[in-house]
Design a protein around this motif. Structure first.
Motif, PDB file in Angstrom:
ATOM      1  N   ILE A   1     -31.179 -45.396 -13.431  1.00 11.25           N
ATOM      2  CA  ILE A   1     -31.824 -45.002 -12.156  1.00 11.25           C
ATOM      3  C   ILE A   1     -31.425 -45.916 -11.000  1.00 11.25           C
ATOM      4  N   THR A   2     -30.976 -47.138 -11.307  1.00  5.83           N
ATOM      5  CA  THR A   2     -30.574 -48.054 -10.233  1.00  5.83           C
ATOM      6  C   THR A   2     -29.155 -47.769  -9.735  1.00  5.83           C
ATOM      7  N   GLY A   3     -28.444 -46.858 -10.393  1.00  2.55           N
ATOM      8  CA  GLY A   3     -27.069 -46.537  -9.999  1.00  2.55           C
ATOM      9  C   GLY A   3     -27.016 -45.474  -8.906  1.00  2.55           C
ATOM     10  N   GLN A   4     -25.797 -45.147  -8.491  1.00  3.27           N
ATOM     11  CA  GLN A   4     -25.622 -44.130  -7.441  1.00  3.27           C
ATOM     12  C   GLN A   4     -26.336 -42.825  -7.789  1.00  3.27           C
ATOM     13  N   ASP A   5     -25.969 -42.215  -8.921  1.00  2.60           N
ATOM     14  CA  ASP A   5     -26.509 -40.900  -9.265  1.00  2.60           C
ATOM     15  C   ASP A   5     -28.002 -40.975  -9.561  1.00  2.60           C
ATOM     16  N   GLY A   6     -28.415 -42.054 -10.219  1.00  2.90           N
ATOM     17  CA  GLY A   6     -29.825 -42.208 -10.567  1.00  2.90           C
ATOM     18  C   GLY A   6     -30.704 -42.130  -9.339  1.00  2.90           C
TER      19      GLY A   6
ATOM     20  N   VAL B   1     -34.920 -49.491 -16.613  1.00  2.13           N
ATOM     21  CA  VAL B   1     -34.112 -50.543 -15.968  1.00  2.13           C
ATOM     22  C   VAL B   1     -33.901 -51.685 -16.945  1.00  2.13           C
ATOM     23  N   ARG B   2     -32.709 -52.285 -16.864  1.00  2.00           N
ATOM     24  CA  ARG B   2     -32.438 -53.380 -17.795  1.00  2.00           C
ATOM     25  C   ARG B   2     -32.722 -54.716 -17.134  1.00  2.00           C
ATOM     26  N   ARG B   3     -32.916 -55.705 -17.962  1.00  2.00           N
ATOM     27  CA  ARG B   3     -33.262 -57.027 -17.460  1.00  2.00           C
ATOM     28  C   ARG B   3     -32.086 -57.636 -16.694  1.00  2.00           C
TER      29      ARG B   3
ATOM     30  N   GLY C   1     -35.775 -51.405 -20.529  1.00  4.04           N
ATOM     31  CA  GLY C   1     -35.087 -50.834 -21.689  1.00  4.04           C
ATOM     32  C   GLY C   1     -33.603 -51.008 -21.514  1.00  4.04           C
ATOM     33  N   ASP C   2     -32.863 -50.850 -22.607  1.00  6.03           N
ATOM     34  CA  ASP C   2     -31.416 -51.064 -22.551  1.00  6.03           C
ATOM     35  C   ASP C   2     -30.752 -50.152 -23.564  1.00  6.03           C
ATOM     36  N   LEU C   3     -29.650 -49.523 -23.181  1.00  9.04           N
ATOM     37  CA  LEU C   3     -28.933 -48.636 -24.112  1.00  9.04           C
ATOM     38  C   LEU C   3     -28.386 -49.398 -25.322  1.00  9.04           C
ATOM     39  N   LEU C   4     -28.335 -50.724 -25.224  1.00  7.97           N
ATOM     40  CA  LEU C   4     -27.839 -51.519 -26.350  1.00  7.97           C
ATOM     41  C   LEU C   4     -28.928 -51.749 -27.388  1.00  7.97           C
TER      42      LEU C   4
ATOM     43  N   ASN D   1     -29.419 -39.049 -19.153  1.00 12.31           N
ATOM     44  CA  ASN D   1     -28.754 -40.300 -19.531  1.00 12.31           C
ATOM     45  C   ASN D   1     -27.591 -40.599 -18.595  1.00 12.31           C
ATOM     46  N   LEU D   2     -27.906 -41.306 -17.527  1.00  8.69           N
ATOM     47  CA  LEU D   2     -26.889 -41.668 -16.527  1.00  8.69           C
ATOM     48  C   LEU D   2     -26.387 -43.098 -16.721  1.00  8.69           C
ATOM     49  N   ALA D   3     -27.036 -43.863 -17.549  1.00 10.58           N
ATOM     50  CA  ALA D   3     -26.634 -45.263 -17.727  1.00 10.58           C
ATOM     51  C   ALA D   3     -25.287 -45.332 -18.443  1.00 10.58           C
TER      52      ALA D   3
ATOM     53  N   GLN E   1     -21.564 -48.282 -18.721  1.00 10.35           N
ATOM     54  CA  GLN E   1     -20.583 -49.170 -18.064  1.00 10.35           C
ATOM     55  C   GLN E   1     -19.596 -48.165 -17.478  1.00 10.35           C
ATOM     56  N   SER E   2     -19.649 -47.956 -16.178  1.00  8.62           N
ATOM     57  CA  SER E   2     -19.022 -46.766 -15.590  1.00  8.62           C
ATOM     58  C   SER E   2     -17.720 -47.056 -14.846  1.00  8.62           C
ATOM     59  N   PHE E   3     -17.284 -48.310 -14.808  1.00  7.24           N
ATOM     60  CA  PHE E   3     -16.081 -48.641 -14.024  1.00  7.24           C
ATOM     61  C   PHE E   3     -14.862 -48.698 -14.957  1.00  7.24           C
TER      62      PHE E   3
ATOM     63  N   PRO F   1     -10.428 -47.136 -22.154  1.00  6.99           N
ATOM     64  CA  PRO F   1     -11.552 -47.306 -23.081  1.00  6.99           C
ATOM     65  C   PRO F   1     -12.796 -46.579 -22.578  1.00  6.99           C
ATOM     66  N   TYR F   2     -12.990 -46.543 -21.268  1.00  4.31           N
ATOM     67  CA  TYR F   2     -14.119 -45.787 -20.704  1.00  4.31           C
ATOM     68  C   TYR F   2     -13.993 -44.304 -21.050  1.00  4.31           C
ATOM     69  N   GLY F   3     -12.800 -43.747 -20.845  1.00  2.00           N
ATOM     70  CA  GLY F   3     -12.587 -42.326 -21.137  1.00  2.00           C
ATOM     71  C   GLY F   3     -12.806 -42.025 -22.614  1.00  2.00           C
TER      72      GLY F   3
ATOM     73  N   ALA G   1     -14.724 -43.707 -24.643  1.00  2.00           N
ATOM     74  CA  ALA G   1     -16.167 -43.821 -24.906  1.00  2.00           C
ATOM     75  C   ALA G   1     -16.896 -42.553 -24.443  1.00  2.00           C
ATOM     76  N   LYS G   2     -16.482 -41.997 -23.312  1.00  2.00           N
ATOM     77  CA  LYS G   2     -17.133 -40.775 -22.811  1.00  2.00           C
ATOM     78  C   LYS G   2     -16.826 -39.569 -23.716  1.00  2.00           C
ATOM     79  N   VAL G   3     -15.630 -39.542 -24.305  1.00  2.00           N
ATOM     80  CA  VAL G   3     -15.327 -38.455 -25.242  1.00  2.00           C
ATOM     81  C   VAL G   3     -16.280 -38.544 -26.439  1.00  2.00           C
TER      82      VAL G   3
ATOM     83  N   ASN H   1     -15.204 -36.732 -10.118  1.00  2.00           N
ATOM     84  CA  ASN H   1     -15.620 -37.864  -9.266  1.00  2.00           C
ATOM     85  C   ASN H   1     -16.556 -37.386  -8.155  1.00  2.00           C
ATOM     86  N   HIS H   2     -17.636 -38.120  -7.975  1.00  2.00           N
ATOM     87  CA  HIS H   2     -18.531 -37.818  -6.851  1.00  2.00           C
ATOM     88  C   HIS H   2     -18.990 -39.126  -6.233  1.00  2.00           C
ATOM     89  N   GLU H   3     -19.062 -39.115  -4.930  1.00  2.00           N
ATOM     90  CA  GLU H   3     -19.116 -40.328  -4.126  1.00  2.00           C
ATOM     91  C   GLU H   3     -20.237 -40.216  -3.095  1.00  2.00           C
TER      92      GLU H   3
HETATM   93  P1  NAP Z   1     -23.285 -46.484 -11.600  1.00  2.00           P
HETATM   94  O1  NAP Z   1     -23.616 -46.467 -10.143  1.00  2.00           O
HETATM   95  O2  NAP Z   1     -22.289 -47.463 -12.102  1.00  2.00           O
HETATM   96  O3  NAP Z   1     -24.664 -46.703 -12.399  1.00  2.00           O
HETATM   97  C1  NAP Z   1     -24.684 -47.044 -13.749  1.00  2.00           C
HETATM   98  C2  NAP Z   1     -26.111 -47.303 -14.181  1.00  2.00           C
HETATM   99  O4  NAP Z   1     -26.131 -47.644 -15.573  1.00  2.00           O
HETATM  100  C3  NAP Z   1     -26.803 -48.475 -13.452  1.00  2.00           C
HETATM  101  O5  NAP Z   1     -28.139 -48.113 -13.185  1.00  2.00           O
HETATM  102  C4  NAP Z   1     -26.754 -49.581 -14.491  1.00  2.00           C
HETATM  103  O6  NAP Z   1     -27.791 -50.525 -14.335  1.00  2.00           O
HETATM  104  C5  NAP Z   1     -26.967 -48.764 -15.761  1.00  2.00           C
HETATM  105  N1  NAP Z   1     -26.600 -49.463 -16.979  1.00  2.00           N
HETATM  106  C6  NAP Z   1     -25.409 -50.047 -17.286  1.00  2.00           C
HETATM  107  N2  NAP Z   1     -25.442 -50.564 -18.519  1.00  2.00           N
HETATM  108  C7  NAP Z   1     -26.673 -50.313 -19.019  1.00  2.00           C
HETATM  109  C8  NAP Z   1     -27.312 -50.593 -20.247  1.00  2.00           C
HETATM  110  N3  NAP Z   1     -26.714 -51.275 -21.232  1.00  2.00           N
HETATM  111  N4  NAP Z   1     -28.577 -50.157 -20.432  1.00  2.00           N
HETATM  112  C9  NAP Z   1     -29.212 -49.494 -19.459  1.00  2.00           C
HETATM  113  N5  NAP Z   1     -28.685 -49.218 -18.259  1.00  2.00           N
HETATM  114  C10 NAP Z   1     -27.415 -49.617 -18.057  1.00  2.00           C
HETATM  115  O7  NAP Z   1     -22.804 -45.044 -12.079  1.00  2.00           O
HETATM  116  P2  NAP Z   1     -22.924 -43.610 -11.342  1.00  2.00           P
HETATM  117  O8  NAP Z   1     -21.730 -43.422 -10.480  1.00  2.00           O
HETATM  118  O9  NAP Z   1     -24.286 -43.455 -10.806  1.00  2.00           O
HETATM  119  O10 NAP Z   1     -22.703 -42.636 -12.586  1.00  2.00           O
HETATM  120  C11 NAP Z   1     -23.796 -42.201 -13.394  1.00  2.00           C
HETATM  121  C12 NAP Z   1     -23.271 -41.743 -14.740  1.00  2.00           C
HETATM  122  O11 NAP Z   1     -22.367 -40.662 -14.562  1.00  2.00           O
HETATM  123  C13 NAP Z   1     -22.501 -42.795 -15.527  1.00  2.00           C
HETATM  124  O12 NAP Z   1     -22.752 -42.566 -16.892  1.00  2.00           O
HETATM  125  C14 NAP Z   1     -21.040 -42.483 -15.223  1.00  2.00           C
HETATM  126  O13 NAP Z   1     -20.216 -42.960 -16.249  1.00  2.00           O
HETATM  127  C15 NAP Z   1     -21.117 -40.978 -15.143  1.00  2.00           C
HETATM  128  N6  NAP Z   1     -20.111 -40.315 -14.297  1.00  2.00           N
HETATM  129  C16 NAP Z   1     -19.981 -40.722 -13.003  1.00  2.00           C
HETATM  130  C17 NAP Z   1     -19.080 -40.053 -12.176  1.00  2.00           C
HETATM  131  C18 NAP Z   1     -18.907 -40.441 -10.730  1.00  2.00           C
HETATM  132  O14 NAP Z   1     -17.908 -40.019 -10.126  1.00  2.00           O
HETATM  133  N7  NAP Z   1     -19.868 -41.175 -10.142  1.00  2.00           N
HETATM  134  C19 NAP Z   1     -18.337 -38.972 -12.685  1.00  2.00           C
HETATM  135  C20 NAP Z   1     -18.515 -38.591 -14.002  1.00  2.00           C
HETATM  136  C21 NAP Z   1     -19.431 -39.259 -14.796  1.00  2.00           C
HETATM  137  P3  NAP Z   1     -27.625 -51.855 -13.395  1.00  2.00           P
HETATM  138  O15 NAP Z   1     -28.013 -51.412 -12.019  1.00  2.00           O
HETATM  139  O16 NAP Z   1     -28.593 -52.784 -14.023  1.00  2.00           O
HETATM  140  O17 NAP Z   1     -26.200 -52.287 -13.486  1.00  2.00           O
END
Ligand code: NAP
Ligand code: G4F
Length: 326
Positions: A10-15, A33-35, A56-59, A78-80, A82-84, A147-149, A151-153, A177-179
């Motif tokens: 929820i702290t991320g862009q999409d969240g 939210v994670r610690r 909470g934490d996905l780990l 489930n938006l959490a 490691q997305s980079f 490795p990200y790709g 993991a997503k598969v 991609n969405h921005e």
């Molecule tokens: P983002 O801004 O990087 O946000 C990622 C979120 O995941 C953050 O809230 C982060 O928390 C959290 N997170 C990371 N590791 C975690 C863990 N171990 N446990 C719990 N939370 C954890 O990503 P986004 O752009 O919003 O994307 C949302 C999702 O869509 C991601 O899964 C991404 O891979 C996927 N996606 C994104 C795009 C795109 O273009 N944006 C396209 C396709 C798919 P912190 O704030 O604590 O770091």
């Protein structure tokens, strides 16, 4: 009775955009939210008093079970992750633990606590990688290039597997991609919009980038979170591609972004080896006709509008820090 939703990430862009949308629709929204040693709530500070934030934490699967037991959501997004992509080359195991196995932990927690929960998995066009057809749709084979790709598969297929094995309402949204102005500064679009604003305001003289020829199907995050919600309102879970159907190069993004403030990108952009990747995804362009037909979803924001809104937002953000501009 209000519907309850849980958002991981929820702290991320999409969240942040999804939380806004669900609040508008009358949901009770819980965010996991994670610690962290510093507060990471910048993107949700304007709505924080309307959200319930839980640790909470996905780990850590026990933490996921506890969150589900205490908050009993009807829908889990489930938006959490490691997305980079670039980081995934340097931290492939962490990326796998979070972005791949984290999905299984959450699906298992749902299966144990309440198998009626509807589940959304944030899958990615990065799964198409070295594309085997153009444009890419739900039936296009995957060929991940990071490795990200990879993991997503895994996350995609484990979602399909829990749907088929345990009849969970588990959906995989394959988003291109969405921005937005809330995009992390490390991603290329925001790096450019922020860089353009800094240069325009006299805070920087150059912008160092990697591969300018990569092509992406870039949409606006605010439009895309609506598709996530629509997917979980369907009677049956399924997979959907969400995309604009247009592709543009990083170079074109630069041209438009610098052009918007009356500058020529060629005077400022410097290519730097550090930002190239060990393996590149050269071209992505999605075919979202299934989402259009079944969900009634289509993008509302054009590429040009997206570039302009991001540059304008960064100019506004930085303008009080600038010296007399260019
Ligand atoms: P983002 O801004 O990087 O946000 C990622 C979120 O995941 C953050 O809230 C982060 O928390 C959290 N997170 C990371 N590791 C975690 C863990 N171990 N446990 C719990 N939370 C954890 O990503 P986004 O752009 O919003 O994307 C949302 C999702 O869509 C991601 O899964 C991404 O891979 C996927 N996606 C994104 C795009 C795109 O273009 N944006 C396209 C396709 C798919 P912190 O704030 O604590 O770091
Ligand atoms: O903005 P990017 O880092 O996004 P990328 O790799 O496409 O991944 C994003 O989109 C995926 C969907 O396909 C998501 F799943 C993922 O979570 C993430 O949101 O890079 C875009 C392109 C790449 O080809 C990269 O090589 O821009 C190129 N690029 C050129 N110079 C750069 C740079 N990327 C970054 N981050 N920084 C540069 O300086």
């Amino acid at each position: 009775m209000a519907r309850r939703a849980l958002i991981t990430g929820i702290t991320g862009q999409d969240g942040s955009y999804l939380a806004e949308l669900l609040l508008e629709k009358g949901y009770e929204v819980t965010g996991m939210v994670r610690r962290s040693s510093t507060v990471t709530f910048e993107r949700i500070s304007h709505i924080q008093d309307r959200l319930t934030l839980v640790p909470g934490d996905l780990l850590d699967e026990a933490s996921l079970i506890e969150v589900l037991r205490s908050h009993r959501p009807h829908e889990v997004y489930n938006l959490a992750a490691q997305s980079f992509v670039q980081t995934s080359f340097g931290q492939p195991v962490l990326t796998g633990e979070t972005t791949a196995l984290g999905v299984t932990r959450l699906l298992d927690a749902i299966r144990l606590v309440d198998p009626d929960i509807r589940f959304y998995q944030a899958s990615s066009s990065e799964m198409f990688g070295k594309v085997v057809e153009v444009p890419q749709n739900e039936r296009t084979p995957f060929y991940p290039r990071s490795p990200y790709g990879v993991a997503k598969v895994y996350g995609h297929w484990i979602t399909v597997n829990y749907r088929e094995s345990y009849q969970l309402h588990a959906t995989s949204g394959i988003l291109f991609n969405h921005e937005s102005s809330r995009r992390g500064l490390e991603f290329v679009t925001r790096k450019i919009s922020h860089g353009v604003a800094r240069i325009k305001l006299g805070l920087d003289d150059e912008l160092r980038l990697g591969n300018l020829e990569a092509q992406r199907d870039w949409g606006y995050a605010g439009d895309y979170v609506e598709a996530m919600w629509l997917m979980l309102q369907q009677d049956a879970a399924d997979d959907y591609v969400i995309a604009t159907g247009e592709t543009h190069s990083v170079r074109e993004f630069c041209e438009l972004a610098f052009g918007h403030v009356g500058l020529d990108y060629e005077d400022f952009v410097v290519q730097d080896e550090r930002f190239f990747r060990p393996a590149e995804v050269d071209l992505l362009v999605g075919d979202a006709s299934k989402a259009r037909a079944v969900l009634g979803w289509k993008p509302k924001t054009s590429f040009e509008e997206l570039v302009h809104l991001m540059v304008d937002a960064d100019l506004a953000l930085l303008s009080d820090r600038g010296r007399p501009g260019r």
